[in-house]
Design a protein around this motif. Structure first.
Motif, PDB file in Angstrom:
ATOM      1  N   VAL A  29       3.617   7.807   7.434  1.00 47.42           N
ATOM      2  CA  VAL A  29       3.206   6.456   7.016  1.00 47.42           C
ATOM      3  C   VAL A  29       1.700   6.268   7.268  1.00 47.42           C
ATOM      4  CG1 VAL A  29       3.419   3.994   7.567  1.00 47.42           C
ATOM      5  CG2 VAL A  29       5.463   5.372   7.267  1.00 47.42           C
ATOM      6  N   ALA A  30       1.224   6.749   8.447  1.00 50.64           N
ATOM      7  CA  ALA A  30      -0.197   6.595   8.772  1.00 50.64           C
ATOM      8  C   ALA A  30      -1.048   7.322   7.733  1.00 50.64           C
ATOM      9  CB  ALA A  30      -0.472   7.142  10.164  1.00 50.64           C
ATOM     10  N   ALA A  90       0.824  -1.210   0.000  1.00 47.83           N
ATOM     11  CA  ALA A  90       0.000   0.000   0.000  1.00 47.83           C
ATOM     12  C   ALA A  90       0.860   1.263   0.000  1.00 47.83           C
ATOM     13  CB  ALA A  90      -0.911  -0.008   1.215  1.00 47.83           C
ATOM     14  N   LEU A  91       2.102   1.145   0.513  1.00 52.39           N
ATOM     15  CA  LEU A  91       2.944   2.336   0.602  1.00 52.39           C
ATOM     16  C   LEU A  91       3.737   2.595  -0.675  1.00 52.39           C
ATOM     17  CD1 LEU A  91       4.451   1.961   4.173  1.00 52.39           C
ATOM     18  CD2 LEU A  91       2.716   3.571   3.425  1.00 52.39           C
ATOM     19  N   LEU A 100      -1.059   5.336   4.526  1.00 56.42           N
ATOM     20  CA  LEU A 100      -1.887   4.130   4.651  1.00 56.42           C
ATOM     21  C   LEU A 100      -3.371   4.479   4.625  1.00 56.42           C
ATOM     22  CD1 LEU A 100       0.041   1.980   7.286  1.00 56.42           C
ATOM     23  CD2 LEU A 100      -0.256   1.516   4.863  1.00 56.42           C
ATOM     24  N   ASP A 101      -3.722   5.612   5.263  1.00 53.73           N
ATOM     25  CA  ASP A 101      -5.126   6.056   5.242  1.00 53.73           C
ATOM     26  C   ASP A 101      -5.576   6.283   3.809  1.00 53.73           C
ATOM     27  OD1 ASP A 101      -5.410   5.919   7.873  1.00 53.73           O
ATOM     28  OD2 ASP A 101      -5.270   8.075   8.282  1.00 53.73           O
ATOM     29  N   ALA A 135       7.820   4.743   1.668  1.00 49.84           N
ATOM     30  CA  ALA A 135       7.852   3.281   1.741  1.00 49.84           C
ATOM     31  C   ALA A 135       9.176   2.750   2.286  1.00 49.84           C
ATOM     32  CB  ALA A 135       7.587   2.677   0.364  1.00 49.84           C
ATOM     33  N   ALA A 170      -4.255   5.062   1.088  1.00 51.00           N
ATOM     34  CA  ALA A 170      -4.289   3.790   0.350  1.00 51.00           C
ATOM     35  C   ALA A 170      -5.554   3.012   0.700  1.00 51.00           C
ATOM     36  CB  ALA A 170      -3.053   2.965   0.683  1.00 51.00           C
ATOM     37  N   ARG A 171      -5.931   3.037   1.991  1.00 50.66           N
ATOM     38  CA  ARG A 171      -7.135   2.313   2.422  1.00 50.66           C
ATOM     39  C   ARG A 171      -8.372   2.901   1.735  1.00 50.66           C
ATOM     40  NH1 ARG A 171      -5.860   2.724   7.965  1.00 50.66           N
ATOM     41  NH2 ARG A 171      -4.041   1.425   7.781  1.00 50.66           N
TER      42      ARG A 171
END
Ligand SMILES: Nc1ncnc2c1ncn2[C@@H]1O[C@H](COP(=O)(O)OP(=O)(O)OP(=O)(O)O)[C@@H](O)[C@H]1O
Length: 446
Positions: free
Chosen positions: A219-220, A3-4, A223-224, A22, A226-227
């Motif tokens: 990173v958070a 995802a990263l 990821l958010d 990443a 990407a989610r």
């Protein structure tokens, strides 16, 4: 981790910035988790353990040590707040520099060809100076916090030493709170420097904390995003597109260049064209439909359901004006669309798109570099086109699929598109009268 990894412009960043998140940001966690966090637990406990041990010999010395914690804690909290903001700014500047660097290295041949070395060097120099400035700010705050720590550590030892000494000599300017023997005074004084030791070790890992926390936030955030993209992509059916509508779609680029509002309705299956003068915004419209251009207003409606542009790439076979080529063989590049294509089906598509001559002349294992060196403009486009069709996706967005082709190959490609449009929704931006003539609908960009 997947995802990263870089997702191109979908997150609105340079690929180098995604790579930094990443790789570097994930690595930066190590300092936070493996060094800073254990030291923090130790630093929270050790002053109280030392104060309790000192209190066994002299409760007043323990009180002095604890009292110095109050102004120290307040000072550190202020420095921490300022440090957090500066560390975030430093991280952003570092990300920009990495992104810019990777991007410019990738474009090095073009930069050299245009003699733009000086301008690019100045750009990278400017970004590097910004990182240097931000790093100095972070270091200044780190310096102030360690100076504060050293001051309070020295002050606490000095106060305990003065109290014990004056108490033993009976020279205290106030009534003695306790009866101190030489052994007890020595014990308290010997332990006093240990009171701030845990915090001094923690301060040495301060930079790890700043880097680690800024990396954690970045990173958070990635990821958010990407989610969100994954959820939006899952929210739509994947095997057919009956109707795609753009309602008042407006594209606004970073430089405020605005295209639209554009409204259109494309019925599937079928071949539809988008036409208009050069610069009218045909490519921008196709880009906007798959989140490659910034949409500032309007809606995309897929089979009567409003969807975010980021939901469409999962359904779309995309062939842009400059198809992405990866180092590898021609067949590898044609199969990039994702579907496991058999040799017969691949041969049918290459034949129908007029790529057979290329394969006959240079072999199936023809090796391609990322710039597509050794391929003509028309060949590159057709590789992109075959790849989009071979993906098996129900929506095809094609940017000038018949540009750079002779009339005979144009006719072949048009026949292939008509055949594909029997079962799928195909939307092509074009100036080609032959392609326009066989389209089910034509939308003209003003
Ligand atoms: N990334 C961008 N940032 C700012 N402006 C852009 C960007 N991409 C395109 N534009 C501008 O948007 C306008 C429309 O460009 P676009 O490429 O969509 O036109 P087009 O109709 O496809 O042109 P052509 O027929 O030449 O391919 C142009 O004025 C272009 O300069």
């Amino acid at each position: 981790m997947t995802a990263l990894l870089p997702s191109g412009q979908m997150r609105g960043r340079l690929i180098g910035e995604d790579l930094r998140v990443a790789i570097d940001d994930v690595e930066a966690h190590e300092g936070l988790i493996a060094r800073f966090q254990p030291l923090r637990h130790a630093a929270m406990l050790s002053p109280f353990v030392i104060a309790m041990a000192v209190a066994l010999a002299s409760w007043f010395s323990a009180l002095i040590l604890l009292a110095t914690l109050i102004p120290f804690g307040a000072g550190m909290a202020l420095a921490g707040l300022a440090g957090k903001a500066e560390a975030d700014r430093q991280f952003l500047a570092l990300s920009r520099l990495s992104g810019l660097f990777v991007d410019r290295v990738a474009a090095l041949p073009a930069i050299l060809a245009f003699g733009a070395e000086d301008r690019v060097t100045r750009q990278i120099g400017g970004a590097a100076r910004e990182v240097a400035g931000r790093t100095m700010q972070v270091l200044r705050i780190a310096f102030v916090s360690s100076a504060m720590l050293e001051f309070f550590a020295a002050l606490s030892v000095a106060l305990v030493a003065v109290y014990c000494g004056f108490s033993l000599l009976g020279l205290l300017p106030f009534p003695a709170p306790e009866d101190l023997s030489l052994g007890e005074a020595f014990f308290a004084l010997a332990l006093a420097p240990e009171f701030y030791l845990g915090m001094r070790r923690l301060a040495a890992a301060y930079h790890d904390k700043q880097q680690g926390q800024a990396a954690e936030r970045s990173v958070a955030n990635a990821l958010d995003q990407a989610r969100l993209l994954a959820v939006q992509a899952r929210a739509v059916p994947r095997n057919r597109v009956c109707q795609l509508r753009a309602e008042g779609l407006t594209i606004r680029y970073a430089d405020d260049n605005c295209i639209g509002p554009v409204s259109a309705c494309w019925q599937g299956p079928g071949l539809h064209v988008v036409t208009g003068p050069t610069g009218a915004g045909k490519s921008s419209l196709l880009h906007a439909l798959i989140a490659l251009a910034p949409v500032s207003a309007g809606r995309i409606i897929l089979d009567d359901t409003p969807v975010a542009a980021s939901a469409l790439p999962a359904l779309t076979g995309w062939a842009g004006q400059r198809p992405l080529l990866l180092p590898g063989t021609l067949a590898d590049n044609l199969r990039l669309g994702g579907k496991d294509l058999g040799p017969q089906e691949l041969a049918r598509l290459t034949d129908a798109s007029g790529l057979t001559a290329l394969i006959a002349a240079r072999g199936e294992d023809l090796t391609i570099d990322p710039r597509g060196s050794g391929l003509s403009g028309g060949e590159r486009r057709r590789i992109g086109l075959v790849r989009a069709i071979a993906s098996g996706r129900p929506l095809l967005l094609l940017d000038e699929p018949t540009a750079d082709l002779d009339p005979e190959t144009t006719a072949k490609v048009i026949a292939l598109l008509q055949d594909t449009a029997r079962t799928r929704l195909v939307i092509a931006a074009t100036h080609d009268p032959a392609l326009i003539a066989c389209a089910k609908s034509r939308m003209v960009m003003p």
